[in-house]
Design an enzyme around this catalytic site. Structure first.
Site, mmCIF file in Angstrom:
data_model
loop_
_atom_site.group_PDB
_atom_site.id
_atom_site.type_symbol
_atom_site.label_atom_id
_atom_site.label_comp_id
_atom_site.label_asym_id
_atom_site.label_seq_id
_atom_site.Cartn_x
_atom_site.Cartn_y
_atom_site.Cartn_z
ATOM 1 N N CYS A 95 -11.167 -20.045 -11.926
ATOM 2 C CA CYS A 95 -11.087 -20.914 -13.049
ATOM 3 C C CYS A 95 -10.080 -21.178 -13.653
ATOM 4 C CB CYS A 95 -12.164 -20.284 -14.049
ATOM 5 S SG CYS A 95 -12.964 -21.700 -15.050
ATOM 6 N N HIS A 188 -16.797 -18.516 -11.628
ATOM 7 C CA HIS A 188 -16.398 -17.311 -12.101
ATOM 8 C C HIS A 188 -17.392 -16.254 -11.177
ATOM 9 C CE1 HIS A 188 -14.595 -17.928 -15.965
ATOM 10 N NE2 HIS A 188 -15.060 -19.123 -15.857
ATOM 11 N N GLU A 190 -16.881 -12.968 -10.866
ATOM 12 C CA GLU A 190 -17.026 -11.679 -11.484
ATOM 13 C C GLU A 190 -18.486 -11.692 -12.277
ATOM 14 O OE1 GLU A 190 -15.082 -14.311 -14.558
ATOM 15 O OE2 GLU A 190 -15.188 -14.178 -12.396
#
Length: 215
Positions: A95, A188, A190
């Protein structure tokens, strides 16, 4: 449950594991750290220039790219990190991290700095602001199952150079790409339990740095 969830149990990284720093100025850096450690890597948090010592790679997480550029500069970290990245330190930028790694930002502030590691021209928040956040299943090169990706104020790739390897697209636009030691994602990775993007990044590191058992 996303593909990859539960496939790796967290275990202490051994002495031979790669040291993958996680820039910890903004964003969900602790989620990146947990993913990396679950895959057997050491993942120290990076907040100052001395934290860059002895790293095999680094992750630049999401956040607000202009703020991250400012914090990197005022904290005396930008130039030291830029020198190591230019010298070939592998990086995963997600990002805002994609924006910082890009060669050009169309709507950046005049004082915003980028590392120029990958030949991408990007637009900040290109998919909309916070309220336009969305999720999508992506087909990633080399993967047999889709990756469920979370996009939050995501950058939009306006141009990708010929030396950029596009690993995934959304509506025809690159959202996961790689060039040399630099891997970037507009989303993202994660924020789900699926660790495959982090696994892909670890596999891209020099063989001597891979944790034992990495595919």
């Amino acid at each position: 449950m996303p593909i990859g969830a539960g496939e790796h149990s967290a275990s202490p990284a051994d002495a031979a594991a790669p040291v993958v720093g996680v820039l910890a100025l903004q964003g969900a850096f602790d989620r990146h750290r947990r993913h990396l450690e679950s895959l057997g890597a050491h993942a120290p948090l990076v907040r100052q220039a001395t934290d860059l010592d002895h790293l095999d790679a680094i992750v630049i997480p999401g956040g607000e790219s202009t703020t991250m550029s400012h914090l990197l500069t005022t904290g005396g970290l930008f130039d030291e990190l830029a020198a190591r990245l230019t010298a070939g330190l592998p990086v995963l930028g997600t990002c805002a991290g994609m924006i910082l790694c890009a060669s050009a930002v169309l709507d950046g502030r005049d004082d915003q700095r980028c590392f120029g590691l990958i030949d991408l021209t990007v637009r900040r928040n290109g998919y909309g602001r916070q309220l336009e956040s969305f999720e999508a299943d992506l087909e990633i090169t080399g993967e047999t199952q889709p990756f469920h990706a979370v996009f939050i104020r995501a950058p939009y790739v306006q141009h990708a150079g010929t030396d950029v390897e596009v690993l995934a697209t959304y509506e025809g636009i690159p959202v996961l790409a790689r060039s040399g030691p630099c891997t970037v994602a507009a989303f993202h990775p994660e924020l789900t339990d699926d660790t495959r993007v982090h696994e892909m990044f670890l596999r891209s590191l020099p063989a001597a740095s891979l944790p034992t058992g990495t595919p």
